[in-house]
Scaffold this active site. Structure first.
Site, PDB file in Angstrom:
ATOM      1  N   ASP A  15       3.138   5.923 -10.277  1.00 16.00           N
ATOM      2  CA  ASP A  15       4.439   5.834  -9.615  1.00 16.00           C
ATOM      3  C   ASP A  15       5.092   4.464  -9.775  1.00 16.00           C
ATOM      4  O   ASP A  15       6.051   4.148  -9.083  1.00 16.00           O
ATOM      5  CB  ASP A  15       4.342   6.243  -8.141  1.00 16.00           C
ATOM      6  CG  ASP A  15       3.320   5.429  -7.373  1.00 16.00           C
ATOM      7  OD1 ASP A  15       2.623   4.604  -7.989  1.00 16.00           O
ATOM      8  OD2 ASP A  15       3.215   5.619  -6.145  1.00 16.00           O
ATOM      9  N   CYS A  18       7.774   2.812 -14.827  1.00 17.27           N
ATOM     10  CA  CYS A  18       8.265   1.752 -15.720  1.00 17.27           C
ATOM     11  C   CYS A  18       9.234   2.320 -16.758  1.00 17.27           C
ATOM     12  O   CYS A  18       8.912   3.303 -17.430  1.00 17.27           O
ATOM     13  CB  CYS A  18       7.112   1.110 -16.482  1.00 17.27           C
ATOM     14  SG  CYS A  18       5.895   0.323 -15.426  1.00 17.27           S
ATOM     15  N   TRP A 173       0.850  -1.378 -10.565  1.00 16.03           N
ATOM     16  CA  TRP A 173       2.252  -1.695 -10.292  1.00 16.03           C
ATOM     17  C   TRP A 173       2.675  -3.004 -10.971  1.00 16.03           C
ATOM     18  O   TRP A 173       3.028  -3.985 -10.305  1.00 16.03           O
ATOM     19  CB  TRP A 173       2.510  -1.741  -8.783  1.00 16.03           C
ATOM     20  CG  TRP A 173       2.799  -0.397  -8.232  1.00 16.03           C
ATOM     21  CD1 TRP A 173       2.507   0.795  -8.799  1.00 16.03           C
ATOM     22  CD2 TRP A 173       3.445  -0.096  -6.998  1.00 16.03           C
ATOM     23  NE1 TRP A 173       2.915   1.820  -7.990  1.00 16.03           N
ATOM     24  CE2 TRP A 173       3.488   1.292  -6.881  1.00 16.03           C
ATOM     25  CE3 TRP A 173       3.982  -0.881  -5.979  1.00 16.03           C
ATOM     26  CZ2 TRP A 173       4.052   1.927  -5.788  1.00 16.03           C
ATOM     27  CZ3 TRP A 173       4.535  -0.257  -4.895  1.00 16.03           C
ATOM     28  CH2 TRP A 173       4.582   1.139  -4.795  1.00 16.03           C
ATOM     29  N   ASP A 194      -5.001  -9.155   4.712  1.00 11.56           N
ATOM     30  CA  ASP A 194      -5.974  -8.224   4.136  1.00 11.56           C
ATOM     31  C   ASP A 194      -7.370  -8.657   4.554  1.00 11.56           C
ATOM     32  O   ASP A 194      -7.696  -9.835   4.448  1.00 11.56           O
ATOM     33  CB  ASP A 194      -5.846  -8.213   2.594  1.00 11.56           C
ATOM     34  CG  ASP A 194      -6.574  -7.029   1.954  1.00 11.56           C
ATOM     35  OD1 ASP A 194      -7.702  -6.703   2.390  1.00 11.56           O
ATOM     36  OD2 ASP A 194      -6.027  -6.436   1.005  1.00 11.56           O
ATOM     37  N   ASP A 437       0.809  22.249 -13.256  1.00 12.99           N
ATOM     38  CA  ASP A 437       0.093  20.994 -13.560  1.00 12.99           C
ATOM     39  C   ASP A 437      -0.185  20.901 -15.053  1.00 12.99           C
ATOM     40  O   ASP A 437       0.262  21.748 -15.839  1.00 12.99           O
ATOM     41  CB  ASP A 437      -1.213  20.940 -12.735  1.00 12.99           C
ATOM     42  CG  ASP A 437      -1.654  19.511 -12.443  1.00 12.99           C
ATOM     43  OD1 ASP A 437      -1.983  18.788 -13.390  1.00 12.99           O
ATOM     44  OD2 ASP A 437      -1.663  19.129 -11.255  1.00 12.99           O
ATOM     45  N   ARG A 459      10.305  15.613 -21.843  1.00 11.80           N
ATOM     46  CA  ARG A 459      11.479  16.122 -21.132  1.00 11.80           C
ATOM     47  C   ARG A 459      12.554  15.048 -20.985  1.00 11.80           C
ATOM     48  O   ARG A 459      12.239  13.860 -20.899  1.00 11.80           O
ATOM     49  CB  ARG A 459      11.075  16.641 -19.740  1.00 11.80           C
ATOM     50  CG  ARG A 459      10.514  15.572 -18.832  1.00 11.80           C
ATOM     51  CD  ARG A 459      10.014  16.154 -17.502  1.00 11.80           C
ATOM     52  NE  ARG A 459       9.342  15.136 -16.726  1.00 11.80           N
ATOM     53  CZ  ARG A 459       8.120  15.263 -16.200  1.00 11.80           C
ATOM     54  NH1 ARG A 459       7.434  16.374 -16.339  1.00 11.80           N
ATOM     55  NH2 ARG A 459       7.601  14.275 -15.496  1.00 11.80           N
ATOM     56  N   GLY A 589      -9.094   3.364  -0.729  1.00 12.67           N
ATOM     57  CA  GLY A 589      -8.003   2.657  -1.391  1.00 12.67           C
ATOM     58  C   GLY A 589      -8.551   1.562  -2.264  1.00 12.67           C
ATOM     59  O   GLY A 589      -9.676   1.663  -2.729  1.00 12.67           O
ATOM     60  N   HIS A 661     -10.245   6.595  -3.806  1.00 13.22           N
ATOM     61  CA  HIS A 661      -9.486   7.840  -3.676  1.00 13.22           C
ATOM     62  C   HIS A 661      -9.433   8.566  -5.015  1.00 13.22           C
ATOM     63  O   HIS A 661      -9.256   7.936  -6.050  1.00 13.22           O
ATOM     64  CB  HIS A 661      -8.060   7.534  -3.209  1.00 13.22           C
ATOM     65  CG  HIS A 661      -7.114   8.689  -3.384  1.00 13.22           C
ATOM     66  ND1 HIS A 661      -7.397   9.944  -2.890  1.00 13.22           N
ATOM     67  CD2 HIS A 661      -5.918   8.795  -4.013  1.00 13.22           C
ATOM     68  CE1 HIS A 661      -6.408  10.770  -3.200  1.00 13.22           C
ATOM     69  NE2 HIS A 661      -5.495  10.092  -3.888  1.00 13.22           N
ATOM     70  N   ARG A 705      -7.272   4.415   6.457  1.00 12.10           N
ATOM     71  CA  ARG A 705      -7.579   2.991   6.397  1.00 12.10           C
ATOM     72  C   ARG A 705      -8.515   2.622   7.544  1.00 12.10           C
ATOM     73  O   ARG A 705      -9.619   3.112   7.596  1.00 12.10           O
ATOM     74  CB  ARG A 705      -6.268   2.172   6.419  1.00 12.10           C
ATOM     75  CG  ARG A 705      -5.437   2.308   5.139  1.00 12.10           C
ATOM     76  CD  ARG A 705      -6.203   1.753   3.940  1.00 12.10           C
ATOM     77  NE  ARG A 705      -5.449   1.799   2.702  1.00 12.10           N
ATOM     78  CZ  ARG A 705      -5.485   2.796   1.827  1.00 12.10           C
ATOM     79  NH1 ARG A 705      -6.203   3.858   2.062  1.00 12.10           N
ATOM     80  NH2 ARG A 705      -4.800   2.728   0.704  1.00 12.10           N
TER      81      ARG A 705
END
Ligand code: MGD
Ligand code: MGD
Ligand code: SF4
Ligand code: MO
Length: 714
Positions: A15, A18, A173, A194, A437, A459, A589, A661, A705
């Protein structure tokens, strides 16, 4: 593509979305980042050929002619698939009503937004969910309640960045990673909150190593310090906010000493960092997923929203956009007015968790009408949704009414929510499960029909796929679609035509729909998409899109829905757990670099680099348990257990564990009897409850979390 030709596209292998350029040079197709700040493609994008031409990719529609537990797959034609799905769907609607149809969709993955909701709205079902809810759903609804819209940071202006658990890197990211690098190079400071000393935390000016799940307490302490020391922006507060005096009284209880003892840090650090934030010229708190995945999510996010506003950062470094004008929005395409008030009222979760539901959406209507729009926006596609864990219960026959047909659209539903067992029970109890999928995912393995989707390389594209910022982006297919893969619009159109809903889908192709979306601009897709993006002007509203038109520090929408608008820290409490038997605290995570959520584990070159699901454990704990690096161990909570490979790492605080995950092993045997290719052995969703004690009490979304107790067996 012809020699010398180049096109642009948006990668959605993750996600990060880019923008890329695809150029054909001497018969060779090369991809490169379009953003000059990004030096290189990440490893997932580099391996695009291995993905699109993977021998396991589903490129023809499939039907399960065996049983749900032991599937037998047969390739069928698109016509047969759509005929049979339409017929079965019609039967479910006739027998149970349209609300018995539910969908879980990730619009980012399939590259088109609004159309699934349109289909459900016209069919009569309010039961749409998305895994995006776990990512940005709490955020979307809290930002909307306080500001009327979502905020986006202005990185170019930032002189202080505050991160809550974000750990960005060239493989996680990269776009934001490079923005962070540029800001730090310019002299901006960084506060990283953190429990772990991540690579990003090592670069921070202040590292707040708090206890998992206590961020809301820290933020309440900051607000208290900032108000009591008079460090807030009086002018902005007086002119543009409501609720300040009540807020000031309320937060006085969160003294630095009290907060520090909750968080396990020093009171001086609470005071020092609160001052640092308030005294910055242009601080930003970029979105991060930790804020959306705790039982204190709503309170934590509300506190962040309050801080941005009272310190005067709104529309300086924290931009509150709004609906754009120009091209039609995803909300327009979704056509919410098509769903009757009676059907909306049946939305699962509407009474227990109204903030995310149609009930809250209605409360914004006057604000949107003020600026000339007929309906409130479905921001981030996380507004007006059903509550995921309650939908899965309904699917399993546990009320409030039967849900008997389910669509998983670009989403591996089994693995993407809390309480995996409940999701599976729900899927097994369906009359119809359709999965759209690329792979035989654990979810696809429980389907009746698996429909082969196109990839972003095959696409044309127009974004954004959910309403967030005023811009329109474009991309072009640059390889031929493999086999018989199709885009999701074509699938929905095929079903709508067969079910007598053709009038709701008057556009023959996605291209026609795009032209319709662009019609207010007078430029069809072919013309508009010669550039990668066009800015869309935000509607000039001159006020916030809240009921009062101001920033509502204690939102009136909360009050209208019977939710206490005063943010509070609540200690996470797991009923009946024996803490000595479950001595660890876990979180899910710290994303793996070479996969994206549940995807990409089948790409051999990536898998070689991250072959197994890793448990991070502190050396002291590993020593005590006699666990060696690389050993298989079992991690259990009161809900379930997983098998993981131990990775001994001093970055993981003592007494805590990190579980990954999204791990399954696509190369292993399929079907429920075989453990769904490893999903039943490794995925974090097995460990986290979907019951009320593990949900944010306001929004009903799960904690993944802080706070869950666990044990390790060797
Ligand atoms: N238990 C648990 N659940 C979580 C999270 C967690 O940490 N733990 N994280 C949450 C977060 S932050 C997020 S963002 C979401 C992510 O949720 P999703 O984005 O839905 O992620 P996946 O579950 O990996 O599902 C992606 C599926 O979409 C398919 N797919 C990818 N691209 C395309 C495409 O172009 N077309 C089609 N048809 N299919 C495609 C992939 O093959 C894969 O099976 O999950 C959330 N759910
Ligand atoms: N390569 C790759 N990149 C990805 C993804 C991927 O799967 N692969 N997924 C993408 C997606 S969907 C998302 S949402 C983002 C997620 O990316 P991030 O927002 O960075 O979130 P995580 O990686 O899940 O968690 C990072 C940190 O949160 C800390 N943390 C855990 N609990 C708490 C807490 O209670 N408080 C605080 N302050 N910190 C805590 C952990 O110690 C960990 O270091 O990454 C995206 N980028
Ligand atoms: S980080 Fe990599 S996988 Fe994610 S969108 Fe960007 S190029 Fe694609
Ligand atoms: Mo996410």
């Amino acid at each position: 593509m012809e020699n010398g030709e180049s096109r642009f596209a948006t990668c959605v292998f993750c996600d990060g979305s880019c923008p890329l350029s695809a150029a054909c040079d001497e018969g060779e197709l090369n991809l490169s980042p379009l953003n000059p700040a990004i030096p290189a493609l990440c490893s997932k994008a580099v391996r695009w050929r291995d993905y699109v031409d993977h021998p396991d990719r589903i490129v023809r529609p499939r039907k399960n002619v065996g049983t749900k537990r032991n599937p037998v797959w047969e390739d069928i034609s698109w016509d047969q698939a759509l005929d049979e799905i339409a017929e079965k769907l019609t039967r479910v609607v006739e027998q149970y009503g349209p609300e018995a149809v539910a969908a879980s969709e990730m619009p980012l993955n399939i590259g088109i937004g609004g159309v699934t909701r349109r289909f459900l709205n016209h069919l009569g079902s309010p039961n749409y969910i998305t895994p995006l809810l776990l990512c940005m759903g709490n955020t979307a609804q809290v930002h909307r309640a306080v500001y009327g819209w979502f905020t986006g940071p202005n990185w170019d202006a930032a002189d202080l960045v505050v991160y809550f658990g974000q750990d960005r890197g060239p493989e996680r990211w990269p776009v934001e990673f490079h923005k962070l690098n540029a800001a730090l190079a310019r002299g901006a400071r960084l506060i990283e909150v953190d429990p772990r000393t991540t690579e990003t935390a090592k670069r921070a000016d202040e590292r707040i190593a708090l206890r998992y799940g206590t961020d809301a307490a820290l933020l309440l302490g900051w607000i208290n310090v900032i108000i009591s020391e008079g460090l807030y922006d009086r002018e902005f507060v007086e002119a543009q906010t409501t609720g300040f005096d009540e807020l000031a009284c309320w937060v006085a209880q969160y003294t630095p000493e009290k907060v520090a003892s909750i968080c396990g840090i020093e009171p001086e650090q609470v005071v020092r960092t609160a001052r640092m934030y308030a005294q910055a010229e242009n601080a930003i708190i970029p979105w991060g997923v930790v804020g959306d995945m705790s039982v204190n999510s709503t309170a934590m996010l509300q506190c962040q929203c309050i801080l941005r506003a009272i310190c005067g950062f709104l529309n300086k470094s924290e931009m509150v956009f709004g609906p754009g004008i120009g091209a039609l929005s995803n909300t327009d395409i979704a056509d919410f007015p098509a769903l009757s008030p009676e059907q909306r009222a049946k939305q699962i979760g509407i009474d227990a968790y109204p903030l995310m539901s149609f009930k809250a959406m209605e409360l914004y209507r006057p604000a949107f009408e003020r600026i000339g729009l007929s309906q409130p926006s479905d921001i981030m596609c996380c507004s007006a949704t059903a509550t995921p864990n309650l939908v899965f219960k309904a699917m399993a026959g546990k009320g409030p009414y039967p849900v008997k047909a389910f669509f998983a659209v670009g989403n591996n539903t089994v693995m993407s929510y809390a309480d995996q067992g409940q999701v599976i029970e729900g899927l097994l109890n369906q009359d119809l499960v359709v999965v759209f999928d690329h792979w035989m995912t654990p979810t696809a393995q429980l389907a009746d029909y698996v429909l082969p989707g196109d990839t972003w390389l095959e696409r044309d594209f127009m974004g954004p796929v959910f309403d967030v910022a005023p811009a329109t982006t474009f991309g072009h297919a640059f390889i031929e679609p493999r086999g018989e893969v199709r885009g999701w619009y074509d699938v929905l159109k095929g079903l709508a035509d067969r079910m007598g809903m053709g009038e709701a889908f008057p556009w023959n192709t996605k291209r026609d729909l795009y032209d319709h979306i662009l019609s207010p601009l007078g430029a069809p897709f072919d013309e508009a998409s010669v550039r990668p993006a066009i800015g869309k002007e935000a509607v000039a509203h001159g006020s916030f899109l809240t009921p009062s038109g101001k920033v509502e520090l204690l939102p009136s929408v909360f009050e209208s829905l019977g939710i206490d608008p005063r943010p509070a820290y609540v200690e996470h409490c797991e009923p009946g757990v024996d803490e000595s038997a479950y001595p660890f605290i876990i979180f899910a995570g710290a994303r793996d670099a070479k996969s994206y959520n549940t995807n990409h584990h089948q790409i051999a070159h990536l898998r070689e680099l991250e072959p197994e699901p890793l448990l991070f454990i502190n050396p002291v704990d590993a020593d005590e348990l006699g666990v060696e690096e690389g050993a298989w161990v079992r991690v259990s909570t009161t809900v379930g257990s997983v098998e993981l490979v131990a990775h001994i790492d001093a970055v993981q605080p003592e007494g805590t564990l990190r579980v990954p995950h999204g791990w399954w092993k696509p190369e292993t045997a399929q079907g429920l009897e075989n453990g769904l290719s490893g999903a039943q052995l490794h995925n974090d969703g097995l460990l986290f409850s979907g019951e009320a004690w593990n949900l944010d009490p306001v929004q009903g979304l799960p904690n993944l979390r802080g706070g869950i107790r666990a044990k390790v067996t060797v």
